[in-house]
Motif scaffolding. Structure first.
Motif, short mmCIF file in Angstrom:
data_model
loop_
_atom_site.label_atom_id
_atom_site.label_comp_id
_atom_site.label_asym_id
_atom_site.label_seq_id
_atom_site.Cartn_x
_atom_site.Cartn_y
_atom_site.Cartn_z
N VAL A 226 5.24 31.63 39.41
CA VAL A 226 4.23 30.57 39.50
C VAL A 226 3.70 30.41 40.92
O VAL A 226 2.53 30.06 41.12
CB VAL A 226 4.81 29.23 38.97
CG1 VAL A 226 5.92 28.71 39.88
CG2 VAL A 226 3.72 28.19 38.82
N ASN A 227 4.52 30.71 41.92
CA ASN A 227 4.05 30.58 43.31
C ASN A 227 2.93 31.58 43.61
O ASN A 227 1.96 31.25 44.30
CB ASN A 227 5.21 30.79 44.28
CG ASN A 227 6.20 29.65 44.23
OD1 ASN A 227 5.86 28.51 43.89
ND2 ASN A 227 7.45 29.93 44.57
N GLN A 230 -0.18 30.34 42.01
CA GLN A 230 -0.77 29.28 42.81
C GLN A 230 -1.57 29.84 43.98
O GLN A 230 -2.67 29.36 44.28
CB GLN A 230 0.34 28.35 43.32
CG GLN A 230 -0.21 27.19 44.16
CD GLN A 230 0.87 26.18 44.50
OE1 GLN A 230 1.69 25.85 43.65
NE2 GLN A 230 0.86 25.69 45.73
N GLU A 231 -1.03 30.87 44.62
CA GLU A 231 -1.75 31.51 45.72
C GLU A 231 -3.07 32.11 45.23
O GLU A 231 -4.10 31.99 45.92
CB GLU A 231 -0.88 32.60 46.34
CG GLU A 231 0.34 32.07 47.09
CD GLU A 231 1.25 33.19 47.55
OE1 GLU A 231 0.91 34.38 47.32
OE2 GLU A 231 2.32 32.89 48.14
N ILE A 233 -4.85 31.13 42.68
CA ILE A 233 -5.77 30.03 42.37
C ILE A 233 -6.41 29.49 43.66
O ILE A 233 -7.63 29.27 43.72
CB ILE A 233 -5.04 28.91 41.62
CG1 ILE A 233 -4.65 29.40 40.21
CG2 ILE A 233 -5.91 27.66 41.52
CD1 ILE A 233 -3.78 28.43 39.44
N MET A 234 -5.59 29.29 44.69
CA MET A 234 -6.12 28.77 45.95
C MET A 234 -7.09 29.76 46.59
O MET A 234 -8.12 29.37 47.15
CB MET A 234 -4.97 28.46 46.91
CG MET A 234 -4.14 27.26 46.49
SD MET A 234 -5.11 25.72 46.38
CE MET A 234 -5.63 25.53 48.10
N LEU A 240 -6.51 23.28 43.75
CA LEU A 240 -5.71 23.38 42.54
C LEU A 240 -6.37 22.61 41.38
O LEU A 240 -7.20 21.72 41.61
CB LEU A 240 -4.30 22.83 42.80
CG LEU A 240 -3.43 23.65 43.75
CD1 LEU A 240 -2.13 22.93 44.04
CD2 LEU A 240 -3.17 25.04 43.18
N ASN A 255 5.07 24.91 34.16
CA ASN A 255 4.41 25.49 35.32
C ASN A 255 2.93 25.15 35.41
O ASN A 255 2.37 25.13 36.50
CB ASN A 255 4.63 27.00 35.34
CG ASN A 255 6.04 27.35 35.80
OD1 ASN A 255 6.77 26.49 36.28
ND2 ASN A 255 6.45 28.60 35.62
N ARG A 258 3.18 22.05 37.28
CA ARG A 258 3.44 22.32 38.69
C ARG A 258 2.16 22.70 39.44
O ARG A 258 2.00 22.38 40.62
CB ARG A 258 4.45 23.46 38.84
CG ARG A 258 5.87 23.14 38.40
CD ARG A 258 6.78 24.32 38.68
NE ARG A 258 8.09 24.18 38.06
CZ ARG A 258 9.09 23.50 38.61
NH1 ARG A 258 8.93 22.92 39.79
NH2 ARG A 258 10.25 23.41 37.99
N LEU A 259 1.24 23.37 38.75
CA LEU A 259 0.04 23.87 39.41
C LEU A 259 -1.04 22.81 39.60
O LEU A 259 -2.03 23.05 40.29
CB LEU A 259 -0.55 25.04 38.59
CG LEU A 259 0.26 26.35 38.63
CD1 LEU A 259 -0.33 27.34 37.64
CD2 LEU A 259 0.28 26.94 40.03
N ASN A 261 -3.12 19.64 40.92
CA ASN A 261 -3.32 19.00 42.21
C ASN A 261 -2.77 17.57 42.17
O ASN A 261 -2.43 17.04 41.11
CB ASN A 261 -4.82 18.96 42.54
CG ASN A 261 -5.09 19.00 44.03
OD1 ASN A 261 -4.22 18.69 44.83
ND2 ASN A 261 -6.29 19.39 44.40
#
Length: 346
Positions: A226-227, A230-231, A233-234, A240, A255, A258-259, A261
């Motif tokens: 998931v990290n 997230q990267e 997506i950013m 987010l 997750n 978690r993602l 904002n």
């Protein structure tokens, strides 16, 4: 006027295979019918099979029939064939859909109370009219009701930094969400499961992209890294998601949450994995994230939403007329072929 009609019925709760049967002499009178001059006779032109229909037959859906045998189906479009002398708001030839779940739409004709019906635009076509009240309206409401994507306006003007993430993106609701997002210029991230081959996965990704998907994520990547997601997506959006739409549950939904904002919300409207939603405590406390449940039938049952329903339907019909929104991936079957309509159920 015949007192009987053909209908697909079930005699008790249970498996679809054992419970459903074609009844050639079902009473034409709907349970809402009252003797008098305030009635309408309608003929159903198209009626879909939704997961909720199957759950209802199995006895695990909150909306249950009044008596047995019961007529299946909660959604569909009918044409008005005849009206009573006191009926004013509905005319012969109108397209109508049930106002609430539990109507029993898998029948040729019925005579019912006009208060049970809602008129829809003929211009949207038979298939869209038959399927508008569940998938298309669910997608619309969830995009509107939980995050102020619009600064409070019903016909929302989307800010360029709004991002929505959803799982079950290849479902009927999922595809409707993608289409509405494209039309309203909402950026959208769509989580899907990998197919058996790379070619099939790529074909699905391309299909969703053509509908309006801004980004596609495989479920395995969402769950296992998931990290990294997230990267990505950013890097892609610089922000987010503010809204997550969940129809799966399990780690997938964890997750997605978690993602989100800060001040974001996740709306759950299904549980395809049949796994519970497990959410971390920190984001609730420190990021002010929220979770909601959504059920279209419950929204319809609230009389305070009647005016919103008319506005929503007008907006959805407008999108359909502009070819910005449509029900996709369907096959047509006759009543007599109802057992073939969805082979996965048999």
């Amino acid at each position: 006027m015949s007192k009987f009609t053909e209908a697909i019925c079930y005699k008790s709760f249970g498996s679809v295979l054992n419970s459903l049967y074609l009844e050639p002499n079902c009473s034409v009178y709907h349970h809402s019918y009252k003797n008098g001059k305030d009635w309408v006779r309608i003929g159903f032109r198209a009626t879909p099979i939704n997961p909720s229909d199957i759950n209802q037959i199995e006895g695990v859906y909150p909306v249950k029939p009044n008596t047995f045998p019961a007529v299946g189906g909660n959604e569909g479009v009918a044409q008005v064939l005849e009206i009573g002398q006191q009926v004013k708001d509905i005319k012969v030839g109108d397209f109508v859909i049930p106002r609430l779940s539990g109507f029993g739409t898998w029948r040729r004709e019925t005579i019912c109370d006009p208060a049970c019906l809602f008129r829809v635009h003929k211009s949207i076509g038979l298939i869209n009219a038959a399927t508008v009240s569940v998938n298309l309206c669910s997608a619309y409401r969830m995009l509107h009701d939980y995050i102020s994507l619009s600064q409070g306006s019903f016909y929302f003007t989307v800010r360029q930094d709004d991002v929505v993430i959803q799982n079950a993106a290849n479902s009927g609701v999922g595809k409707a969400i993608i289409q509405i997002c494209k039309h309203k210029k909402i950026k959208n991230i769509n989580v899907i499961r990998k197919r058996e081959t790379t070619e099939e996965s790529n074909a699905l990704m391309n299909h969703l992209k053509q509908l309006g998907s801004s980004m596609t994520v495989f479920e395995d990547d969402l769950i296992n890294n998931v990290n990294k997601v997230q990267e990505q997506i950013m890097e892609h959006f610089k922000v987010l998601p503010i809204l997550g739409l969940n129809a799966v549950g399990g780690e997938n939904s964890t997750n997605i949450f978690r993602l989100l904002n800060k001040n974001g919300a996740m709306v759950t409207y299904g549980a395809m994995s049949k796994k519970p939603i497990k959410l971390p405590t920190g984001p609730f406390i420190f990021d002010n994230k929220k979770c909601f449940g959504f059920w279209m039938s419950q929204w319809y049952s609230d009389s305070q939403n009647n005016s919103k329903r008319s506005e929503m339907m007008n907006d959805i019909c407008s999108m359909i007329e502009k070819r910005a929104l449509s029900t996709l991936d369907y096959k047509l079957y006759s009543y007599k072929d109802y057992q073939r309509a969805n082979p996965r159920l048999y």
